[in-house]
Design a protein around this motif. Structure first.
Motif, short mmCIF file in Angstrom:
data_model
loop_
_atom_site.label_atom_id
_atom_site.label_comp_id
_atom_site.label_asym_id
_atom_site.label_seq_id
_atom_site.Cartn_x
_atom_site.Cartn_y
_atom_site.Cartn_z
N PRO A 378 -4.74 -4.56 35.54
CA PRO A 378 -5.89 -3.84 36.10
C PRO A 378 -7.18 -4.30 35.45
N GLU A 379 -8.27 -4.23 36.22
CA GLU A 379 -9.57 -4.62 35.67
C GLU A 379 -10.04 -3.60 34.63
N VAL A 380 -9.80 -2.30 34.88
CA VAL A 380 -10.15 -1.26 33.92
C VAL A 380 -8.85 -0.61 33.47
N VAL A 381 -8.53 -0.73 32.19
CA VAL A 381 -7.23 -0.29 31.67
C VAL A 381 -7.18 1.23 31.49
N PHE A 382 -8.29 1.85 31.14
CA PHE A 382 -8.27 3.28 30.78
C PHE A 382 -7.82 4.18 31.95
N PRO A 383 -8.43 4.09 33.16
CA PRO A 383 -7.93 4.94 34.26
C PRO A 383 -6.49 4.62 34.65
N PHE A 384 -6.10 3.34 34.55
CA PHE A 384 -4.72 2.97 34.85
C PHE A 384 -3.76 3.65 33.87
N THR A 385 -4.15 3.75 32.61
CA THR A 385 -3.30 4.39 31.60
C THR A 385 -3.13 5.88 31.90
N ILE A 386 -4.24 6.54 32.31
CA ILE A 386 -4.16 7.97 32.64
C ILE A 386 -3.20 8.20 33.80
N LYS A 387 -3.31 7.42 34.86
CA LYS A 387 -2.44 7.58 36.03
C LYS A 387 -0.99 7.27 35.67
N PHE A 388 -0.79 6.27 34.81
CA PHE A 388 0.58 5.89 34.44
C PHE A 388 1.29 7.05 33.74
N GLN A 390 0.38 10.22 33.80
CA GLN A 390 0.48 11.38 34.70
C GLN A 390 1.71 11.26 35.59
N ASN A 391 1.94 10.08 36.11
CA ASN A 391 3.15 9.85 36.93
C ASN A 391 4.42 10.02 36.11
N MET A 392 4.34 9.62 34.84
CA MET A 392 5.51 9.78 33.98
C MET A 392 5.78 11.25 33.71
N LYS A 393 4.70 12.04 33.60
CA LYS A 393 4.87 13.47 33.38
C LYS A 393 5.54 14.13 34.60
N ASN A 394 5.11 13.74 35.79
CA ASN A 394 5.70 14.30 37.00
C ASN A 394 7.16 13.87 37.16
#
Length: 396
Positions: A378-388, A390-394
């Motif tokens: 990803p071009e921006v790592v920080f939002p990708f990390t948050i989504k990753f 969050q999906n793991m939590k679900n």
């Protein structure tokens, strides 16, 4: 004592004395003649006596007992060498070394290239190789040369190839020349290239019984080193040929006076000055000065009309200083705060290691995360990390 053992000396037994043999005779003594076996015995006795004599400690200190046969060079081996020179631009203008002692500082020179020079031995003479490369202007273009030459044991030219390249107005200009000496006929092929265009010229020069000797640029380097090693002082004349096909009359002058040169942090005392003048129709075409050590190594070389010089010593690289933020400098300067920081850091590291040891599943999560980052990029790592996560939590 038995008196009968001694007989009186007779007059006829005494030979007539000679002035040169006066020291050999005493009154009533016959001439002594050494027999071969006596001579061998005397020689053996002297050899045995000499073999018992051991050198003193002073003699052991003065003698170089650790010198191997390979290091005992003869005159030809002394000419074989390899060295690297650095090319620098003089910021203050053309080079002038008319002072008794000249100092080059960091503020005066700007390194722009290098030059390599080597002389090797062949079965019938010497092989000379040199190559240089330097930047021009603001470092956007390059120029340089390449030379290969072969000379016999008397420094007579056999063959030499030289090429130079330069960029002028975004056009590559290359000049090549090949000179061969066969049966005192010098065959020269000269070529000039401008981008894709090329022009060739060929000429033959009769150099039979030509005095002084005819050599090219590679032979000049070999000849100057030969003169230095043999303690030559005075003028040595020769003929040479330029890349433009002009035959020049050269004069190498080795001065008796010695100079002192300092380049950056290194001092060179008792440097031998060699001046090389090239004339065309008695008009000086090119002048250069070379400063040698006593063993023939080049210390400095320059052309008085140009602001470029070659030198053997390079400025040592500056140590890279770590630039710290101002706040970090402020609290690290306080010993009490710095000790408290080290204590907290140690406790934090131990706590993290203990937590990872008690929860080994975190290692698998981090492995999946790094694998996903490298795969998706990803071009921006920080939002990708948050989504990753969050999906793991679900998921879990």
């Amino acid at each position: 004592m038995d008196v009968g053992l001694f007989e009186p000396c007779k007059l006829e037994d005494i030979p007539a004395p000679r002035p040169e043999d006066a020291w050999e005779y005493k009154p009533c003594q016959k001439k002594f003649v050494m027999r071969p076996e006596d001579e061998i015995s005397v020689d053996s006795i002297i050899s045995a006596l000499l073999s018992q004599i051991e050198p003193t400690e002073v003699q052991f200190k003065e003698c170089q007992w650790d010198v191997t046969a390979k290091e005992m060079h003869n005159e030809k081996q002394a000419l074989l060498f390899e060295e690297k020179l650095y090319i620098s631009q003089v910021k203050t203008g053309p080079c002038k070394l008319i002072e008794e002692s000249k100092i080059f500082l960091e503020s005066e020179l700007k390194e722009v290239g290098y030059m390599k020079l080597s002389i090797e031995e062949s079965y019938d003479g010497y092989v000379v190789f040199s190559r240089s490369q330097m930047t021009k202007g603001k470092g956007k273009s390059m120029c340089g040369h390449c030379l290969r030459g072969k000379y016999d044991e008397k420094f007579v030219l056999i063959v030499e190839k030289r090429s130079e390249f330069d960029y002028i107005d975004k056009a590559r200009v290359e000049k090549n020349m090949e000179a061969r000496n066969k049966e005192n006929i010098l065959s020269v092929i000269r070529e000039t290239k401008i981008n894709a265009d090329s022009q060739k010229f060929k000429a033959e020069i009769n150099i039979k019984d030509r005095e002084p000797v005819f050599i090219m640029d590679g032979g000049v380097q070999l000849l100057m080193r030969h003169l230095i090693i043999n303690n030559f002082v005075g003028k040595f004349e020769y003929y040479t040929l330029t890349l433009y096909g002009k035959v020049l009359h050269g004069v190498i002058t080795v001065e008796k006076e010695r100079k002192k040169v300092r380049i950056f942090y290194r001092n060179f005392a008792n440097v031998i000055v060699v001046k090389n003048f090239k004339y065309f129709n008695e008009v000086a075409e090119e002048t250069s000065e070379t400063y040698f050590t006593s063993n023939g190594k080049i210390v400095l070389h320059f052309w008085p009309r140009y602001n470029y010089l070659l030198h053997a010593i390079r400025l040592p690289p500056k140590p890279k200083e770590r630039i710290l933020p101002k706040l970090e400098l402020m609290w690290k300067a306080d010993n009490l705060l710095f000790k408290h920081y080290q204590k907290k850091k140690k406790l934090t590291l131990e706590s993290a290691q203990c937590y990872l040891h008690n929860h080994p599943e975190i290692v698998d999560f981090l492995y999946d995360y790094i694998h996903s980052v490298l795969q998706k990029k990803p071009e921006v790592v920080f939002p990708f990390t948050i989504k990753f996560f969050q999906n793991m939590k679900n998921t879990y």
